[in-house]
Design an enzyme around this catalytic site. Structure first.
Site, PDB file in Angstrom:
ATOM      1  N   GLY A   1       0.827  -1.207   0.000  1.00  0.00           N
ATOM      2  CA  GLY A   1       0.000   0.000   0.000  1.00  0.00           C
ATOM      3  C   GLY A   1       0.860   1.254   0.000  1.00  0.00           C
TER       4      GLY A   1
ATOM      5  N   TYR B   1     -14.857   3.805   8.033  1.00  0.00           N
ATOM      6  CA  TYR B   1     -13.410   3.812   8.284  1.00  0.00           C
ATOM      7  C   TYR B   1     -13.109   4.499   9.626  1.00  0.00           C
ATOM      8  CZ  TYR B   1      -8.524   5.311   7.381  1.00  0.00           C
ATOM      9  OH  TYR B   1      -7.176   5.563   7.446  1.00  0.00           O
TER      10      TYR B   1
ATOM     11  N   ASP C   1       1.613  -8.940   1.809  1.00  0.00           N
ATOM     12  CA  ASP C   1       0.397  -8.267   1.342  1.00  0.00           C
ATOM     13  C   ASP C   1      -0.505  -9.330   0.728  1.00  0.00           C
ATOM     14  OD1 ASP C   1      -0.024  -4.954   0.575  1.00  0.00           O
ATOM     15  OD2 ASP C   1      -1.481  -6.410  -0.159  1.00  0.00           O
ATOM     16  N   ILE C   2      -1.769  -8.964   0.553  1.00  0.00           N
ATOM     17  CA  ILE C   2      -2.712  -9.917  -0.055  1.00  0.00           C
ATOM     18  C   ILE C   2      -2.478 -10.034  -1.552  1.00  0.00           C
ATOM     19  CG2 ILE C   2      -4.597  -8.252  -0.469  1.00  0.00           C
ATOM     20  CD1 ILE C   2      -6.366 -10.673   0.813  1.00  0.00           C
TER      21      ILE C   2
HETATM   22  C1  AKB Z   1      -8.225   8.766   3.875  1.00  0.00           C
HETATM   23  O1  AKB Z   1      -8.409   9.803   3.212  1.00  0.00           O
HETATM   24  O2  AKB Z   1      -9.101   7.915   4.081  1.00  0.00           O
HETATM   25  C2  AKB Z   1      -6.871   8.549   4.509  1.00  0.00           C
HETATM   26  C3  AKB Z   1      -6.837   9.020   5.922  1.00  0.00           C
HETATM   27  C4  AKB Z   1      -6.850  10.455   6.219  1.00  0.00           C
HETATM   28  O3  AKB Z   1      -6.789   8.221   6.812  1.00  0.00           O
HETATM   29  N1  AKB Z   1      -5.866   9.197   3.741  1.00  0.00           N
END
Ligand code: AKB
Length: 316
Positions: free
Chosen positions: A12, A143, A35-36
């Site tokens: 990544g 996230y 990595d995968i």
């Molecule tokens: C994203 O934009 O999701 C990442 C972060 C700020 O964690 N670059």
């Protein structure tokens, strides 16, 4: 045998540069990239590389035993924009991989962990300017929720089981080696590629969207620095705020125009604007500065200079 390091998610954006930096520092023999998916030629040829699914406990444990791993950098994650499309997949990857590594450390199969958090842990109710280390955190993305939850688990495993896990809340990262995949801050890299290729960039964030950003070398320096710090210096066991520079798309545009005067930007915000609107504009990282001596080096014009210089050959 000297202790060995495993990087999970080595292909990544951060993993690639971290692998290069750790191999340089500790020697290729001691660093295992995984990595995968298959990495680039250099990652494969310049040291150990293993295909690894970070959610497969047995596979992770096998590599840890086989290579006698003591330190793990768990860089595999699904980022903010892409995670909105695949919420359950993102949650599974981001949380399961962390639990595996925390549990392996709890069982004393590894000694030290680095796990990245993000400015995405903050939300609309967080103070947006100079966001404090300790503050309201109500993330609105999958996230962000996974990173905030991960932070709580890291602190819990440290307090309850003494797991030596260290973490940084990365801002948007700018690099030329590997492009970012699926984040909200990705425009910060794409803009340089488009400036060189087309002289124009259609930005998916609006003018005036100020976000915390950082050049990759600074991020790698911080990552290695927090892992080098003595255990007692790490007073935050959730994750440290980390700041470099803060800017909006029009600021990068002006910085690029110093080198490419005809470069133009237009704005066509999409769903990523709503994510960016909940994130801070600037970060107070005094805890990292005081506890383990963090200091950033690159300002926006320096970032622009190094990005354009290194990307120019591929667009000639
Ligand atoms: C994203 O934009 O999701 C990442 C972060 C700020 O964690 N670059």
């Amino acid at each position: 045998m000297r202790s060995r390091i495993l990087i999970i998610g080595a292909c990544g954006q951060i993993g690639t540069e971290l692998t290069i930096a750790l191999r340089k520092r500790f020697g290729a023999e001691r660093v295992i990239a995984s990595d995968i998916r298959q990495g680039s030629g250099d990652l494969l040829s310049e040291g150990h590389f293993e295909l690894l699914d970070a959610t497969d406990y047995a596979a992770v444990e096998d590599i840890i035993f086989r290579y006698k791993i003591e330190t793990v950098y768990l860089m595999a994650a699904m980022l903010s924009a892409i995670a909105e499309r695949f919420p359950e997949k993102a949650w599974h990857l981001n949380m399961t991989s962390l639990f595996h590594i925390l549990n392996l450390s709890k069982e004393q199969k590894i000694k030290k962990i680095f796990w990245p958090s993000s400015i995405a842990v903050f939300g609309e109710t967080t103070p947006a300017i100079n966001t404090p280390q300790l503050t309201v955190m109500e993330p609105s993305t999958v996230y962000g929720i996974s990173k905030q939850t991960g932070e709580r688990w890291c602190e819990y495993y440290f307090n309850k089981y003494g797991v030596d896990v260290r973490s940084i809340r990365y801002p948007g990262l700018i690099s030329y080696t590997t492009e970012p995949g699926g984040g909200t801050t990705d425009y910060g890299v794409a803009i340089y590629h488009r400036a060189l290729k087309h002289g124009h960039y259609r930005c998916f964030l609006n003018e005036g969207t100020v976000l915390p950003m950082m050049y990759m070398d600074d991020a790698i320096k911080a990552t290695i620095q927090i892992m080098d710090a003595p255990k007692k210096a790490i007073k935050v066991r959730s994750s440290y705020n980390l700041a470099g520079v803060s800017y909006a798309p029009e600021d990068v545009t002006q910085s690029i125009q110093k080198h490419i005067p005809d470069f133009e930007i237009s704005y066509e915000p999409d769903f990523r604007q709503a994510i960016a609107d909940t994130w801070p504009a600037s970060i107070d990282d005094s805890a990292a500065r005081n506890d383990w001596g963090w200091e950033h080096s690159y300002d926006l014009d320096q970032i622009t200079e190094v990005m354009l210089k290194n990307l120019t050959p591929q667009y000639k």
